[in-house]
Design a protein around this motif. Structure first.
Motif, PDB file in Angstrom:
ATOM      1  N   LEU A 147       0.840  -1.190   0.000  1.00 28.47           N
ATOM      2  CA  LEU A 147       0.000   0.000   0.000  1.00 28.47           C
ATOM      3  C   LEU A 147       0.875   1.239   0.000  1.00 28.47           C
ATOM      4  O   LEU A 147       1.989   1.228   0.523  1.00 28.47           O
ATOM      5  CB  LEU A 147      -0.885   0.021   1.257  1.00 28.47           C
ATOM      6  N   ASP A 148       0.340   2.324  -0.580  1.00 25.39           N
ATOM      7  CA  ASP A 148       1.088   3.579  -0.547  1.00 25.39           C
ATOM      8  C   ASP A 148       0.758   4.323   0.750  1.00 25.39           C
ATOM      9  O   ASP A 148      -0.042   3.848   1.567  1.00 25.39           O
ATOM     10  CB  ASP A 148       0.794   4.419  -1.797  1.00 25.39           C
ATOM     11  N   PRO A 149       1.365   5.490   1.001  1.00 23.10           N
ATOM     12  CA  PRO A 149       1.131   6.208   2.267  1.00 23.10           C
ATOM     13  C   PRO A 149      -0.324   6.570   2.526  1.00 23.10           C
ATOM     14  O   PRO A 149      -0.715   6.798   3.672  1.00 23.10           O
ATOM     15  CB  PRO A 149       2.011   7.456   2.119  1.00 23.10           C
ATOM     16  N   GLN A 150      -1.142   6.644   1.479  1.00 23.60           N
ATOM     17  CA  GLN A 150      -2.564   6.961   1.658  1.00 23.60           C
ATOM     18  C   GLN A 150      -3.432   5.698   1.778  1.00 23.60           C
ATOM     19  O   GLN A 150      -4.651   5.795   1.828  1.00 23.60           O
ATOM     20  CB  GLN A 150      -3.064   7.815   0.486  1.00 23.60           C
ATOM     21  N   GLY A 151      -2.784   4.541   1.793  1.00 23.67           N
ATOM     22  CA  GLY A 151      -3.534   3.301   1.931  1.00 23.67           C
ATOM     23  C   GLY A 151      -4.045   2.732   0.635  1.00 23.67           C
ATOM     24  O   GLY A 151      -4.878   1.811   0.636  1.00 23.67           O
TER      25      GLY A 151
ATOM     26  N   TYR B 184       0.207  -8.972  -0.538  1.00 26.28           N
ATOM     27  CA  TYR B 184       1.123  -8.994   0.594  1.00 26.28           C
ATOM     28  C   TYR B 184       2.504  -8.469   0.209  1.00 26.28           C
ATOM     29  O   TYR B 184       2.967  -8.688  -0.907  1.00 26.28           O
ATOM     30  CB  TYR B 184       1.263 -10.421   1.133  1.00 26.28           C
ATOM     31  N   ALA B 185       3.134  -7.824   1.152  1.00 28.01           N
ATOM     32  CA  ALA B 185       4.529  -7.398   0.979  1.00 28.01           C
ATOM     33  C   ALA B 185       5.393  -8.539   1.524  1.00 28.01           C
ATOM     34  O   ALA B 185       5.838  -8.514   2.669  1.00 28.01           O
ATOM     35  CB  ALA B 185       4.792  -6.094   1.727  1.00 28.01           C
ATOM     36  N   TRP B 186       5.607  -9.547   0.715  1.00 30.56           N
ATOM     37  CA  TRP B 186       6.244 -10.777   1.183  1.00 30.56           C
ATOM     38  C   TRP B 186       7.650 -10.537   1.722  1.00 30.56           C
ATOM     39  O   TRP B 186       8.084 -11.229   2.650  1.00 30.56           O
ATOM     40  CB  TRP B 186       6.261 -11.808   0.064  1.00 30.56           C
ATOM     41  N   ASP B 187       8.360  -9.570   1.149  1.00 32.62           N
ATOM     42  CA  ASP B 187       9.715  -9.311   1.642  1.00 32.62           C
ATOM     43  C   ASP B 187       9.683  -8.786   3.070  1.00 32.62           C
ATOM     44  O   ASP B 187      10.492  -9.189   3.924  1.00 32.62           O
ATOM     45  CB  ASP B 187      10.446  -8.335   0.721  1.00 32.62           C
TER      46      ASP B 187
END
Length: 204
Positions: free
Chosen positions: A103-107, A132-135
């Protein structure tokens, strides 16, 4: 139940959303959207009654459900529970764990989940769930997944991950959705190359 982190977070989330007439969390004022400590403290005080109401509901549901589960166990019946591979973007899972998602800073998500064209749908399916941000998940030992599975296994005897054929593909939406474009990459699963498709805004 009330002492568990998931219950407290969920009660706060639901109480705030009620106060915002059901609007999704990314449309809330920045302090609450971004979970700034001062804004959260004010919200917990302001919506204390709603928070306690939701905690009470969680408590009674949990107690009654465990009674059902115990009765099933006494009869030799095991309960199977489905856990969807993705979660809803407008959920406490995402709001309280934004670093675990793309997600970016604004969601706003940079890509969303779905499936590519197949036998069931010529255009594929756009589910819309954030990826998902798997890293980042790997960096903390997949804490979010461990907690999610632990919670699920506290309610059922067997967990089935839904909509995950073999663990090799996990973000593959349709190309036929408004101003979207398809980005193609390859990933391997069970020794075979699989096509992974991500949908992003064509103007991005």
């Amino acid at each position: 139940v009330g002492r568990e982190r998931w219950a407290r977070e969920a009660a706060i989330f639901l109480a705030i959303r009620e106060a915002h007439h059901g609007e999704p969390w990314w449309s809330w004022e920045p302090g609450l959207r971004d979970r700034e400590p001062h804004a959260l403290s004010l919200a917990e005080a302001r919506y204390a009654e709603g928070i306690e109401r939701h905690l009470a509901r969680f408590y009674f549901f949990e107690r009654q459900w465990q009674e059902v589960r115990a009765h099933a166990r006494d009869k030799g019946v095991a309960i199977i529970g489905d856990v969807p591979i993705y979660v809803d973007r407008d959920s406490v899972d995402v709001w309280s764990n934004r670093e675990q998602f793309r997600l970016d800073p604004q969601g706003q998500p940079d890509a969303v989940a779905g499936v590519p064209p197949d036998f069931f749908s010529k255009t594929g399916q756009l589910w819309g769930n954030p990826l998902y941000a798997w890293d980042r998940m790997a960096a903390d030992g997949h804490r979010w997944w461990v907690e999610r599975m632990r919670r699920a296994l506290a309610q059922v005897d067997i967990v089935r991950l839904d909509k995950q054929a073999d663990g090799s593909t996990h973000d593959a939406p349709t190309a036929e959705v408004g101003r979207l474009k398809v980005v193609k990459t390859e990933s391997k699963g069970k020794g075979n190359k699989r096509l992974r498709v991500e949908v992003v805004d064509a103007d991005g």
